[in-house]
Write a protein that holds these residues in place. Sequence first.
Motif, PDB file in Angstrom:
ATOM      1  N   LEU A  73       0.835  -1.191   0.000  1.00  0.00           N
ATOM      2  CA  LEU A  73       0.000   0.000   0.000  1.00  0.00           C
ATOM      3  C   LEU A  73       0.874   1.247   0.000  1.00  0.00           C
ATOM      4  CD1 LEU A  73      -2.721  -1.008   2.637  1.00  0.00           C
ATOM      5  CD2 LEU A  73      -3.005  -0.870   0.159  1.00  0.00           C
ATOM      6  N   PRO A  74       0.358   2.366  -0.474  1.00  0.00           N
ATOM      7  CA  PRO A  74       1.136   3.604  -0.426  1.00  0.00           C
ATOM      8  C   PRO A  74       1.480   3.962   1.013  1.00  0.00           C
ATOM      9  CG  PRO A  74      -0.787   3.837  -1.852  1.00  0.00           C
ATOM     10  CD  PRO A  74      -0.939   2.534  -1.136  1.00  0.00           C
ATOM     11  N   SER A  75       2.547   4.694   1.186  1.00  0.00           N
ATOM     12  CA  SER A  75       2.940   5.121   2.524  1.00  0.00           C
ATOM     13  C   SER A  75       1.892   6.058   3.110  1.00  0.00           C
ATOM     14  CB  SER A  75       4.296   5.833   2.457  1.00  0.00           C
ATOM     15  OG  SER A  75       4.172   7.018   1.683  1.00  0.00           O
ATOM     16  N   GLU A  76       1.948   6.241   4.434  1.00  0.00           N
ATOM     17  CA  GLU A  76       0.973   7.101   5.092  1.00  0.00           C
ATOM     18  C   GLU A  76       1.053   8.536   4.587  1.00  0.00           C
ATOM     19  OE1 GLU A  76       0.968   6.967   9.292  1.00  0.00           O
ATOM     20  OE2 GLU A  76       0.503   4.829   9.426  1.00  0.00           O
ATOM     21  N   SER A  77       2.251   9.006   4.336  1.00  0.00           N
ATOM     22  CA  SER A  77       2.395  10.369   3.836  1.00  0.00           C
ATOM     23  C   SER A  77       1.751  10.521   2.459  1.00  0.00           C
ATOM     24  CB  SER A  77       3.875  10.760   3.769  1.00  0.00           C
ATOM     25  OG  SER A  77       4.587   9.868   2.917  1.00  0.00           O
ATOM     26  N   ALA A  78       1.886   9.486   1.625  1.00  0.00           N
ATOM     27  CA  ALA A  78       1.251   9.521   0.306  1.00  0.00           C
ATOM     28  C   ALA A  78      -0.266   9.452   0.434  1.00  0.00           C
ATOM     29  CB  ALA A  78       1.755   8.364  -0.550  1.00  0.00           C
ATOM     30  N   GLN A  79      -0.762   8.641   1.359  1.00  0.00           N
ATOM     31  CA  GLN A  79      -2.202   8.558   1.582  1.00  0.00           C
ATOM     32  C   GLN A  79      -2.755   9.907   2.052  1.00  0.00           C
ATOM     33  OE1 GLN A  79      -3.379   5.248   4.101  1.00  0.00           O
ATOM     34  NE2 GLN A  79      -1.756   3.957   3.266  1.00  0.00           N
ATOM     35  N   GLN A  80      -2.039  10.548   2.962  1.00  0.00           N
ATOM     36  CA  GLN A  80      -2.505  11.829   3.476  1.00  0.00           C
ATOM     37  C   GLN A  80      -2.480  12.903   2.401  1.00  0.00           C
ATOM     38  OE1 GLN A  80       0.109  12.452   6.783  1.00  0.00           O
ATOM     39  NE2 GLN A  80      -0.820  10.844   8.035  1.00  0.00           N
ATOM     40  N   VAL A  89     -12.003   6.339   9.040  1.00  0.00           N
ATOM     41  CA  VAL A  89     -11.559   4.944   9.168  1.00  0.00           C
ATOM     42  C   VAL A  89     -10.098   4.806   8.763  1.00  0.00           C
ATOM     43  CG1 VAL A  89     -11.854   2.611   8.273  1.00  0.00           C
ATOM     44  CG2 VAL A  89     -13.858   3.971   8.834  1.00  0.00           C
ATOM     45  N   VAL A  90      -9.748   5.410   7.637  1.00  0.00           N
ATOM     46  CA  VAL A  90      -8.375   5.346   7.162  1.00  0.00           C
ATOM     47  C   VAL A  90      -7.434   6.005   8.167  1.00  0.00           C
ATOM     48  CG1 VAL A  90      -6.788   6.049   5.331  1.00  0.00           C
ATOM     49  CG2 VAL A  90      -9.099   5.278   4.757  1.00  0.00           C
ATOM     50  N   ALA A  91      -7.823   7.172   8.680  1.00  0.00           N
ATOM     51  CA  ALA A  91      -6.986   7.877   9.650  1.00  0.00           C
ATOM     52  C   ALA A  91      -6.848   7.095  10.951  1.00  0.00           C
ATOM     53  CB  ALA A  91      -7.579   9.259   9.931  1.00  0.00           C
ATOM     54  N   PHE A  92      -7.903   6.368  11.328  1.00  0.00           N
ATOM     55  CA  PHE A  92      -7.878   5.585  12.565  1.00  0.00           C
ATOM     56  C   PHE A  92      -6.802   4.504  12.511  1.00  0.00           C
ATOM     57  CE2 PHE A  92      -9.259   1.958  15.124  1.00  0.00           C
ATOM     58  CZ  PHE A  92      -9.459   2.557  16.359  1.00  0.00           C
ATOM     59  N   HIS A  93      -6.562   3.957  11.328  1.00  0.00           N
ATOM     60  CA  HIS A  93      -5.582   2.871  11.179  1.00  0.00           C
ATOM     61  C   HIS A  93      -4.181   3.386  10.881  1.00  0.00           C
ATOM     62  CE1 HIS A  93      -8.185  -0.682  11.410  1.00  0.00           C
ATOM     63  NE2 HIS A  93      -9.109   0.058  10.827  1.00  0.00           N
ATOM     64  N   GLN A  94      -4.013   4.710  10.829  1.00  0.00           N
ATOM     65  CA  GLN A  94      -2.690   5.263  10.610  1.00  0.00           C
ATOM     66  C   GLN A  94      -1.995   5.505  11.948  1.00  0.00           C
ATOM     67  OE1 GLN A  94      -3.359   8.758   8.218  1.00  0.00           O
ATOM     68  NE2 GLN A  94      -3.466   7.596   6.314  1.00  0.00           N
ATOM     69  N   THR A  95      -0.675   5.616  11.895  1.00  0.00           N
ATOM     70  CA  THR A  95       0.101   5.820  13.119  1.00  0.00           C
ATOM     71  C   THR A  95       0.293   7.296  13.461  1.00  0.00           C
ATOM     72  OG1 THR A  95       2.164   5.737  11.824  1.00  0.00           O
ATOM     73  CG2 THR A  95       1.343   3.657  12.760  1.00  0.00           C
ATOM     74  N   ALA A  96       0.007   8.188  12.506  1.00  0.00           N
ATOM     75  CA  ALA A  96       0.170   9.623  12.773  1.00  0.00           C
ATOM     76  C   ALA A  96      -0.785  10.041  13.891  1.00  0.00           C
ATOM     77  CB  ALA A  96      -0.116  10.430  11.507  1.00  0.00           C
ATOM     78  N   PRO A  97      -0.278  10.676  14.960  1.00  0.00           N
ATOM     79  CA  PRO A  97      -1.115  10.975  16.123  1.00  0.00           C
ATOM     80  C   PRO A  97      -2.197  12.011  15.847  1.00  0.00           C
ATOM     81  CG  PRO A  97       1.041  12.011  16.340  1.00  0.00           C
ATOM     82  CD  PRO A  97       1.124  11.102  15.155  1.00  0.00           C
ATOM     83  N   LEU A  98      -2.002  12.876  14.863  1.00  0.00           N
ATOM     84  CA  LEU A  98      -2.964  13.947  14.602  1.00  0.00           C
ATOM     85  C   LEU A  98      -3.797  13.707  13.348  1.00  0.00           C
ATOM     86  CD1 LEU A  98      -0.737  17.082  15.422  1.00  0.00           C
ATOM     87  CD2 LEU A  98      -2.357  15.880  16.911  1.00  0.00           C
TER      88      LEU A  98
END
Length: 224
Positions: free
Chosen positions: A4-11, A42-51
């Motif tokens: 999957l794309p990285s979290e930064s790419a998803q954001q 939902v997507v943000a809930f499964h990410q590790t970024a605190p904010l």
Amino acid sequence: MSQLPSESAQQAVTYPSLFLLVALGALVPVVPTGAVVSSAAVVAFHQTAPLALLYIFVVASFAAFLGDIALYWLGRRGVNSKNGSRWLAALERRVADDTLEEAQRKLREHGVTVLVLSRLVPAGRIPVMLACLVSRWPTTRFTKGALPACLAWAATYQLIGILGGSLFAEPWEGVVAAVALTVLISGGPALWRRLRGSGKGSDGKGGPTTGGRPVADGPAERDG
């Protein structure tokens, strides 16, 4: 390629898309914006970024607020114009006369509070906005109710997304659950009214129309 794309790419994709879809849905009330917010949550809930969840809330509420203000401003132009406008006509087509009268009555009794509740009630935003327009509320007064309404709306649908994300381990499962729940919440009452209305025959009653909506009783309210 299989990852999957990285979290930064998803954001980088999620936040602009969320803003555009919610703002568009506020202007053109056919986009299921509640489902969009819940899915993003939902997507943000499964990410590790605190904010991540905070950013979803800020973007969604800000986009909804801008969309509401823009739609109200366009509607105000139609009210003040001799020939109206396509935006005002579009709002009028979506609201039955009895629904508008009920919204006007609640607006006179409860004022700005009705705006907050209308954002949380399925299919409640447009009738109340139209009632504000025919009551000739200035944009500044409408803004005072639209801001807390959009904040409460974004928080509600984000909580639905968080619930879906917490119940399922896979993000796509939480998205499906959140979308199903929001569609049920938003579409259920409208379907019920349509079924109930189809069971009623036309009684031929109703006052004459002049091609527009009735104005509110008494003088237009002003900001105090």
